[in-house]
Design a protein around this motif. Sequence first.
Motif, PDB file in Angstrom:
ATOM      1  N   ILE A 179       0.695  -1.375   0.143  1.00 36.74           N
ATOM      2  CA  ILE A 179       0.061   0.003   0.051  1.00 36.74           C
ATOM      3  C   ILE A 179       0.841   1.294  -0.150  1.00 36.74           C
ATOM      4  O   ILE A 179       1.920   1.243   0.793  1.00 36.74           O
ATOM      5  N   GLU A 180       0.713   1.975  -1.135  1.00 38.21           N
ATOM      6  CA  GLU A 180       1.290   3.476  -1.100  1.00 38.21           C
ATOM      7  C   GLU A 180       0.580   4.511  -1.365  1.00 38.21           C
ATOM      8  O   GLU A 180      -0.426   4.379  -2.084  1.00 38.21           O
ATOM      9  N   SER A 181       0.899   5.667  -0.683  1.00 39.17           N
ATOM     10  CA  SER A 181       0.131   6.718  -0.805  1.00 39.17           C
ATOM     11  C   SER A 181       1.001   7.917  -0.517  1.00 39.17           C
ATOM     12  O   SER A 181       1.660   8.010   0.515  1.00 39.17           O
ATOM     13  N   ASP A 182       0.500   9.168  -1.143  1.00 38.61           N
ATOM     14  CA  ASP A 182       1.198  10.423  -1.044  1.00 38.61           C
ATOM     15  C   ASP A 182       0.078  11.435  -0.435  1.00 38.61           C
ATOM     16  O   ASP A 182      -0.750  11.774  -1.411  1.00 38.61           O
ATOM     17  N   ILE A 183      -0.032  11.606   0.493  1.00 36.23           N
ATOM     18  CA  ILE A 183      -1.336  12.406   1.165  1.00 36.23           C
ATOM     19  C   ILE A 183      -0.858  13.844   1.522  1.00 36.23           C
ATOM     20  O   ILE A 183       0.008  14.214   2.042  1.00 36.23           O
ATOM     21  N   THR A 184      -1.813  14.750   1.098  1.00 35.97           N
ATOM     22  CA  THR A 184      -1.526  16.163   1.528  1.00 35.97           C
ATOM     23  C   THR A 184      -3.093  16.360   2.299  1.00 35.97           C
ATOM     24  O   THR A 184      -4.185  16.054   1.746  1.00 35.97           O
ATOM     25  N   LEU A 185      -2.456  16.969   3.582  1.00 36.34           N
ATOM     26  CA  LEU A 185      -3.685  17.315   4.348  1.00 36.34           C
ATOM     27  C   LEU A 185      -4.789  18.244   3.650  1.00 36.34           C
ATOM     28  O   LEU A 185      -4.474  19.334   3.051  1.00 36.34           O
ATOM     29  N   GLY A 239     -10.909  -5.288  -0.707  1.00 35.44           N
ATOM     30  CA  GLY A 239     -11.402  -4.747   0.536  1.00 35.44           C
ATOM     31  C   GLY A 239     -10.555  -3.221   0.559  1.00 35.44           C
ATOM     32  O   GLY A 239     -10.339  -2.710  -0.587  1.00 35.44           O
ATOM     33  N   ASN A 240     -10.588  -2.594   1.630  1.00 36.01           N
ATOM     34  CA  ASN A 240      -9.955  -1.440   1.745  1.00 36.01           C
ATOM     35  C   ASN A 240      -9.183  -1.332   2.984  1.00 36.01           C
ATOM     36  O   ASN A 240      -9.204  -2.192   4.109  1.00 36.01           O
ATOM     37  N   CYS A 241      -8.290  -0.408   2.956  1.00 34.51           N
ATOM     38  CA  CYS A 241      -7.461  -0.291   4.225  1.00 34.51           C
ATOM     39  C   CYS A 241      -7.568   1.195   4.994  1.00 34.51           C
ATOM     40  O   CYS A 241      -7.686   2.209   4.170  1.00 34.51           O
ATOM     41  N   VAL A 242      -7.831   1.192   6.127  1.00 34.39           N
ATOM     42  CA  VAL A 242      -8.140   2.670   6.657  1.00 34.39           C
ATOM     43  C   VAL A 242      -6.680   2.903   7.431  1.00 34.39           C
ATOM     44  O   VAL A 242      -6.243   2.341   8.242  1.00 34.39           O
ATOM     45  N   ARG A 294      -9.164   5.944   3.350  1.00 33.23           N
ATOM     46  CA  ARG A 294      -9.242   4.638   3.035  1.00 33.23           C
ATOM     47  C   ARG A 294      -8.713   4.412   1.775  1.00 33.23           C
ATOM     48  O   ARG A 294      -9.022   5.318   0.716  1.00 33.23           O
ATOM     49  N   LEU A 295      -8.199   3.465   1.652  1.00 33.49           N
ATOM     50  CA  LEU A 295      -7.204   3.110   0.424  1.00 33.49           C
ATOM     51  C   LEU A 295      -7.742   1.699  -0.052  1.00 33.49           C
ATOM     52  O   LEU A 295      -7.740   0.800   0.509  1.00 33.49           O
ATOM     53  N   PRO A 296      -8.648   1.744  -1.212  1.00 34.86           N
ATOM     54  CA  PRO A 296      -8.906   0.389  -1.851  1.00 34.86           C
ATOM     55  C   PRO A 296      -7.995  -0.524  -2.000  1.00 34.86           C
ATOM     56  O   PRO A 296      -6.829  -0.136  -2.623  1.00 34.86           O
ATOM     57  N   PHE A 297      -8.137  -1.930  -1.781  1.00 33.27           N
ATOM     58  CA  PHE A 297      -7.240  -2.844  -2.577  1.00 33.27           C
ATOM     59  C   PHE A 297      -7.710  -4.066  -3.246  1.00 33.27           C
ATOM     60  O   PHE A 297      -9.053  -4.427  -2.759  1.00 33.27           O
ATOM     61  N   SER A 298      -7.090  -4.551  -4.123  1.00 36.13           N
ATOM     62  CA  SER A 298      -7.731  -5.767  -4.693  1.00 36.13           C
ATOM     63  C   SER A 298      -6.466  -6.795  -4.818  1.00 36.13           C
ATOM     64  O   SER A 298      -5.533  -6.443  -5.676  1.00 36.13           O
ATOM     65  N   LYS A 299      -6.469  -8.013  -4.357  1.00 33.95           N
ATOM     66  CA  LYS A 299      -5.445  -9.075  -4.481  1.00 33.95           C
ATOM     67  C   LYS A 299      -5.953 -10.238  -5.393  1.00 33.95           C
ATOM     68  O   LYS A 299      -6.843 -10.840  -4.920  1.00 33.95           O
ATOM     69  N   LEU A 300      -5.101 -10.656  -6.356  1.00 30.51           N
ATOM     70  CA  LEU A 300      -5.700 -12.019  -7.128  1.00 30.51           C
ATOM     71  C   LEU A 300      -4.276 -12.895  -6.502  1.00 30.51           C
ATOM     72  O   LEU A 300      -3.189 -12.387  -6.709  1.00 30.51           O
ATOM     73  N   ILE A 301      -4.648 -14.112  -6.098  1.00 36.15           N
ATOM     74  CA  ILE A 301      -3.539 -14.866  -5.597  1.00 36.15           C
ATOM     75  C   ILE A 301      -3.834 -16.195  -6.262  1.00 36.15           C
ATOM     76  O   ILE A 301      -4.908 -16.869  -6.580  1.00 36.15           O
TER      77      ILE A 301
END
Length: 508
Positions: free
Chosen positions: A25-31, A64-67, A85-92
Amino acid sequence: MELNKTVNSFVRKALAFEGAAEQTIESDITLPDYFPDIVKIIRCTIRPNIMSVNTAQNQLSVEGNCVLSVLYLSEESKLRCFEQRLPFSKLIDVRRTEDCIFCADASGEYVNCRVLSQRRIDIHASISISYKAYCRQCTNYFNSCDEQSVQTNSQSINICNLQDFNCKYFNVNETLEINNAQPTINQIVKSDAQVVMQSAKVITGKILIKGNLTVQILYLSDNDNQLQRIENTVPISQILEIGATDESLEFVNLSVSGLEVFAKTDSSGALRLVDLSASIRADIAVYECTHGEIVNDVYSTRYLLDAKREEASLSQLGEQINESFLVRGEMDINDDSVLSVLDLSVDGIKSEYSYSNGRLTVRGSISLVALLETGQQGIRSVERQIEFEYAKNILNDSEEISAEYSLSSTAVTYTIQSENKLDIRAELEINGVLFNIVKMPLITDIAINDNALKDKAQPMLTVYFADRGERIWDIAKKYNTTAELIMQENDLSVTELENNQRLLIPTI
């Protein structure tokens, strides 16, 4: 010669395979403009929520998503919390998906929060998705046939047959109102939830689940920006489809797979309401407990038989567990002194069980997170683990058991033992059911060996000197007759001889 046979079966839930995958999970956040500048990061956490698990063509899809939660100090040392909240989708890729039921869990592995400026944060995080694939393990066994010359030796046994199992998700939505004695909400800092089962009942192909969802919310007050804590219990009543009968034995483990809370205004315009949305995962297993006859030996007085033999592990219903126990431990803050505890909560529970010499032992650890006001560093977040052990004597003589259980935290308290040490007391509740595993030989199938007849050149009556403890069945098989004829000829009422004895062995 074909035999008209009756074949029964017993079914167990078996772990087919398990594994884990990592999701970055990677994100660049500006308040946003309405958030004050960052002076100091107190704690940065990532909480993954699994919303759905699907399978297709040997692939497992987890959505799912990550808080992402950043707790920080602004100017004038005021606490603030920013969430995204950052959504994610994983194929295994997995071995197979057909005939398997998948259960998946997600946990945060690490989160690296780097402050680029007072309004910009660079996030690098990783979550771990662990999965287990369960299948129905079916064992067929021979029960009887219409050939009168076939003799069977059976053992009576109680068996727990798996009827159905599944992993299902449902949502709980509720609007909570804070107590009038507490100040209104400025900002929600943290939310946790635990779910506890109360009862489960199968009714005409459906299962009615009842329980309680306990939600703890930590928020900053609107008037003085101080931390406030609210706790509320929401009753759960859910009906799910399941393949079972009304006489079934059911086991349900509930867990919170996702949680979202939002503050909202009441009719007066004050932030005194909280919208709650929780995703609940129900792991359901339903069993039918029956009494059966297991054939463990077979022969024919007329034909040569080919018999397939197997040592099987059968499940019998054991004890049910519903107990609370206390876990004690210490939280050391060696490099600082504790002035006050702003918040203390359980962040997760891990456990495994073992069984030996009639004693069940559950060992594990509790992850604790404390928000402290300290003498040197001011407000800081501290994480510690406390190990625990739960033991229970089991009233049976089985060499092996299988356990289905759940652990939940019902309370956690503390006392400040010294300036840098907390004494922790956590109450855990364990609910589950134990199955005794009985290993026994059985006949899975029989067949006539090329229609070959046995040699009938035997005397009409044989005298046999039997020893104490010999079974009539073994003697009858040796002399190609039936146990019933030997018992009738010698006026016996027991199937195992209590003394040395001369027997007359009749020939069919």
